[in-house]
Motif scaffolding. Sequence first.
Motif, PDB file in Angstrom:
ATOM      1  N   ARG A 167       0.871  -1.188   0.000  1.00  0.00           N
ATOM      2  CA  ARG A 167       0.000   0.000   0.000  1.00  0.00           C
ATOM      3  C   ARG A 167       0.902   1.230   0.000  1.00  0.00           C
ATOM      4  NH1 ARG A 167      -2.082   3.721   3.453  1.00  0.00           N
ATOM      5  NH2 ARG A 167      -4.261   4.349   3.168  1.00  0.00           N
ATOM      6  N   ILE A 168       0.807   2.024  -1.069  1.00  0.00           N
ATOM      7  CA  ILE A 168       1.764   3.098  -1.282  1.00  0.00           C
ATOM      8  C   ILE A 168       1.017   4.426  -1.330  1.00  0.00           C
ATOM      9  CG2 ILE A 168       3.649   3.933  -2.719  1.00  0.00           C
ATOM     10  CD1 ILE A 168       3.633   1.107  -4.022  1.00  0.00           C
ATOM     11  N   ASP A 169       1.458   5.370  -0.511  1.00  0.00           N
ATOM     12  CA  ASP A 169       0.920   6.733  -0.556  1.00  0.00           C
ATOM     13  C   ASP A 169       1.743   7.551  -1.538  1.00  0.00           C
ATOM     14  OD1 ASP A 169      -1.040   6.235   1.343  1.00  0.00           O
ATOM     15  OD2 ASP A 169       0.333   6.655   3.006  1.00  0.00           O
ATOM     16  N   ALA A 170       1.072   8.202  -2.497  1.00  0.00           N
ATOM     17  CA  ALA A 170       1.748   9.028  -3.504  1.00  0.00           C
ATOM     18  C   ALA A 170       0.753  10.019  -4.088  1.00  0.00           C
ATOM     19  CB  ALA A 170       2.348   8.153  -4.601  1.00  0.00           C
ATOM     20  N   ASP A 171       1.285  11.107  -4.668  1.00  0.00           N
ATOM     21  CA  ASP A 171       0.430  12.091  -5.332  1.00  0.00           C
ATOM     22  C   ASP A 171       0.223  11.755  -6.797  1.00  0.00           C
ATOM     23  OD1 ASP A 171       0.271  13.455  -2.960  1.00  0.00           O
ATOM     24  OD2 ASP A 171       1.890  14.849  -3.440  1.00  0.00           O
ATOM     25  N   ASP A 190      -5.808   9.633  -6.683  1.00  0.00           N
ATOM     26  CA  ASP A 190      -6.789  10.136  -5.727  1.00  0.00           C
ATOM     27  C   ASP A 190      -6.654   9.475  -4.359  1.00  0.00           C
ATOM     28  OD1 ASP A 190      -7.832  11.786  -7.653  1.00  0.00           O
ATOM     29  OD2 ASP A 190      -9.268  10.276  -8.361  1.00  0.00           O
ATOM     30  N   GLY A 191      -5.968   8.388  -4.286  1.00  0.00           N
ATOM     31  CA  GLY A 191      -5.840   7.662  -3.025  1.00  0.00           C
ATOM     32  C   GLY A 191      -4.614   6.771  -3.062  1.00  0.00           C
ATOM     33  N   PRO A 192      -4.459   5.886  -2.117  1.00  0.00           N
ATOM     34  CA  PRO A 192      -3.285   5.003  -2.091  1.00  0.00           C
ATOM     35  C   PRO A 192      -3.307   4.016  -3.249  1.00  0.00           C
ATOM     36  CG  PRO A 192      -4.846   4.367  -0.392  1.00  0.00           C
ATOM     37  CD  PRO A 192      -5.352   5.665  -0.961  1.00  0.00           C
ATOM     38  N   PRO A 278       7.455  -7.315 -15.888  1.00  0.00           N
ATOM     39  CA  PRO A 278       8.121  -6.248 -15.142  1.00  0.00           C
ATOM     40  C   PRO A 278       8.062  -4.917 -15.879  1.00  0.00           C
ATOM     41  CG  PRO A 278       9.479  -8.232 -15.179  1.00  0.00           C
ATOM     42  CD  PRO A 278       8.356  -8.461 -16.144  1.00  0.00           C
ATOM     43  N   LEU A 279       7.910  -3.857 -15.121  1.00  0.00           N
ATOM     44  CA  LEU A 279       7.919  -2.509 -15.673  1.00  0.00           C
ATOM     45  C   LEU A 279       8.403  -1.539 -14.603  1.00  0.00           C
ATOM     46  CD1 LEU A 279       5.267  -1.181 -14.182  1.00  0.00           C
ATOM     47  CD2 LEU A 279       4.024  -2.132 -16.098  1.00  0.00           C
ATOM     48  N   GLY A 280       8.612  -0.288 -14.993  1.00  0.00           N
ATOM     49  CA  GLY A 280       9.038   0.727 -14.062  1.00  0.00           C
ATOM     50  C   GLY A 280       7.856   1.545 -13.577  1.00  0.00           C
ATOM     51  N   LEU A 281       7.845   1.875 -12.298  1.00  0.00           N
ATOM     52  CA  LEU A 281       6.777   2.670 -11.693  1.00  0.00           C
ATOM     53  C   LEU A 281       7.443   3.752 -10.854  1.00  0.00           C
ATOM     54  CD1 LEU A 281       3.783   3.190 -10.904  1.00  0.00           C
ATOM     55  CD2 LEU A 281       4.105   1.521  -9.054  1.00  0.00           C
ATOM     56  N   ARG A 282       7.186   5.034 -11.226  1.00  0.00           N
ATOM     57  CA  ARG A 282       7.765   6.165 -10.495  1.00  0.00           C
ATOM     58  C   ARG A 282       6.652   6.875  -9.741  1.00  0.00           C
ATOM     59  NH1 ARG A 282      11.944   9.892 -13.489  1.00  0.00           N
ATOM     60  NH2 ARG A 282      13.240   8.133 -12.828  1.00  0.00           N
ATOM     61  N   LEU A 283       6.805   6.935  -8.420  1.00  0.00           N
ATOM     62  CA  LEU A 283       5.825   7.572  -7.556  1.00  0.00           C
ATOM     63  C   LEU A 283       6.409   8.871  -7.025  1.00  0.00           C
ATOM     64  CD1 LEU A 283       4.856   4.337  -5.619  1.00  0.00           C
ATOM     65  CD2 LEU A 283       3.532   5.422  -7.426  1.00  0.00           C
ATOM     66  N   SER A 284       5.569   9.905  -6.974  1.00  0.00           N
ATOM     67  CA  SER A 284       6.023  11.222  -6.537  1.00  0.00           C
ATOM     68  C   SER A 284       5.170  11.711  -5.392  1.00  0.00           C
ATOM     69  CB  SER A 284       5.957  12.226  -7.706  1.00  0.00           C
ATOM     70  OG  SER A 284       6.768  11.797  -8.781  1.00  0.00           O
ATOM     71  N   GLY A 285       5.797  12.449  -4.502  1.00  0.00           N
ATOM     72  CA  GLY A 285       5.109  13.052  -3.372  1.00  0.00           C
ATOM     73  C   GLY A 285       5.632  14.450  -3.133  1.00  0.00           C
ATOM     74  N   PRO A 286       5.190  15.103  -2.107  1.00  0.00           N
ATOM     75  CA  PRO A 286       5.654  16.453  -1.826  1.00  0.00           C
ATOM     76  C   PRO A 286       7.123  16.453  -1.415  1.00  0.00           C
ATOM     77  CG  PRO A 286       4.290  15.659  -0.032  1.00  0.00           C
ATOM     78  CD  PRO A 286       4.179  14.650  -1.127  1.00  0.00           C
ATOM     79  N   ALA A 289       7.637  16.360   2.800  1.00  0.00           N
ATOM     80  CA  ALA A 289       6.937  15.411   3.682  1.00  0.00           C
ATOM     81  C   ALA A 289       7.195  13.998   3.188  1.00  0.00           C
ATOM     82  CB  ALA A 289       5.440  15.705   3.713  1.00  0.00           C
ATOM     83  N   ARG A 290       7.405  13.100   4.122  1.00  0.00           N
ATOM     84  CA  ARG A 290       7.680  11.719   3.766  1.00  0.00           C
ATOM     85  C   ARG A 290       6.375  10.972   3.532  1.00  0.00           C
ATOM     86  NH1 ARG A 290      13.045  10.919   4.482  1.00  0.00           N
ATOM     87  NH2 ARG A 290      12.797   8.745   3.878  1.00  0.00           N
ATOM     88  N   ARG A 291       6.378  10.114   2.511  1.00  0.00           N
ATOM     89  CA  ARG A 291       5.246   9.241   2.215  1.00  0.00           C
ATOM     90  C   ARG A 291       5.629   7.806   2.548  1.00  0.00           C
ATOM     91  NH1 ARG A 291       0.914  11.475  -0.588  1.00  0.00           N
ATOM     92  NH2 ARG A 291       0.921  13.701  -0.089  1.00  0.00           N
ATOM     93  N   THR A 292       4.652   6.948   2.769  1.00  0.00           N
ATOM     94  CA  THR A 292       4.910   5.588   3.258  1.00  0.00           C
ATOM     95  C   THR A 292       4.594   4.525   2.223  1.00  0.00           C
ATOM     96  OG1 THR A 292       2.702   5.426   4.218  1.00  0.00           O
ATOM     97  CG2 THR A 292       4.447   6.285   5.631  1.00  0.00           C
ATOM     98  N   LEU A 293       5.285   3.428   2.368  1.00  0.00           N
ATOM     99  CA  LEU A 293       5.031   2.208   1.603  1.00  0.00           C
ATOM    100  C   LEU A 293       4.887   1.101   2.644  1.00  0.00           C
ATOM    101  CD1 LEU A 293       6.921   0.913  -1.537  1.00  0.00           C
ATOM    102  CD2 LEU A 293       6.457  -0.594   0.369  1.00  0.00           C
TER     103      LEU A 293
END
Length: 456
Positions: A167-171, A190-192, A278-286, A289-293
């Motif tokens: 479960r990954i939090d990202a913008d 819109d959500g995790p 397999p593929l690449g997934l780039r997640l971004s946040g502010p 502030a730290r985001r969690t996985l």
Amino acid sequence: MSLPAREYLQALLRDDRLEECLRILLDPAVAVPEPDRREANLMAGRLSSLAQQLRAGTLEAAAAATERNRIRAGLDGLAGGLPPQLQLSPSLERAEQRLRFRWALWMGLYLLAAGSVLAFLFQPQPGLRVEGDLLLDRLSYVQAGGSYNFGELDLASLRLTDFRQLRIDADSAALDPELDGTWEAAAPLDGPLLLEAVPGLPGLGINAGGPVRIASFTVPDAALVTIERIEHTQAAARVTVERMDSLQGEFSYLRRLDLQPEQVLVQGLPGHAEWAAPLGLRLSGPPDARRTLAFSSSPGLLRLEIFPRDSFSIEGSSLLVADLAFLRKHEEQATQTATTVLGGRLKIQELDRAPMQEIEIKESQRLTLSSRSQTEIRSLRLGPAGIRIDFSATLDRIETGEQYDLRNPSRAEWLWHNHRLLLTVLGTVLLGAIFFLPGPLKAGILGLLKQMGLLR
């Protein structure tokens, strides 16, 4: 059959049993000639007077020894002059036999007690308190309590295998379908984002590019934990946890996190339900502030490969383990094992006592530590040289070398180092008890100790 009196009395005198010799000479049941009996009576008076002077302290030891020798010589002449046909009566002979048996019984009991004490003292001492500092390639243990403190540890990357859900939090999230560095436009979330393992496909994993920080990782009691260095790396380790229940943990990232899932089910990203390759997934946040996985594992097994930027250190918080082992199975021959010890030291030291012994453990030396109690791991550090653990334990057996030689000190050595006064008192009581035994028995035991070189 009666016993010849002359030979028996002379045997008593050779053992310095003057009192017994006189008791027989003065016994009315023995037909000693009257002149000889009167002389024996005089000898008895002299021996009694000698004993009184010794108790009163009015006679020096040298003079007392001289007088006793004179009495012995007189009795020897008296016994040698007895008629050869003079026999001890059957009743007196039986009494003498019972007396000899009683002395033999007392000597046997004394020697049994002394032998038991000596056997106990020269057995290996169990329950040794040991401080350990070891450098290893691999170790395994059973979690028994406590927790792990990772501090502010940042990882360059990590790999998680046999996960059930992430479960990954990202913008926002962007994809690199071909893993060639070509990223699609980022899509807002819109959500995790949920990534789930495909049912029936065990062993799949996901790679995460950092910097990634370990926020929490809880290992339940009774889980089997294995930590080993990853070959051809400077300071990377593989942590394997085997447990029937699912495990949970959490990582955090700042600003950006790059993932490479192998095959997962997807929830939370519009237009995507499953990635079959397999593929690449780039997640971004502010950026501030730290985001969690957060992850949970499949029941049974979880593997976590961590690649720190420099070195890796875990400080245990009352971290207790059991069945600490330093072995690796040969891949070619599963029944054979090799040691993973690179070096270190074990220090035997009781609380509030000076160190007793230090055991150096050399590279590739086999090592087994057996204990019925738990081991406390104070710290675990991973660096270019290997995995270094600092621990304390109460051990029953320390075995090293190809033949697993026992390195425990004996109980006598341990007592002499830690409880010298107790061992001194015990030895004094054991030797002092000799002087409360009957004279002939005392003389026999002292003679035996002299023959053994324990007395001069």
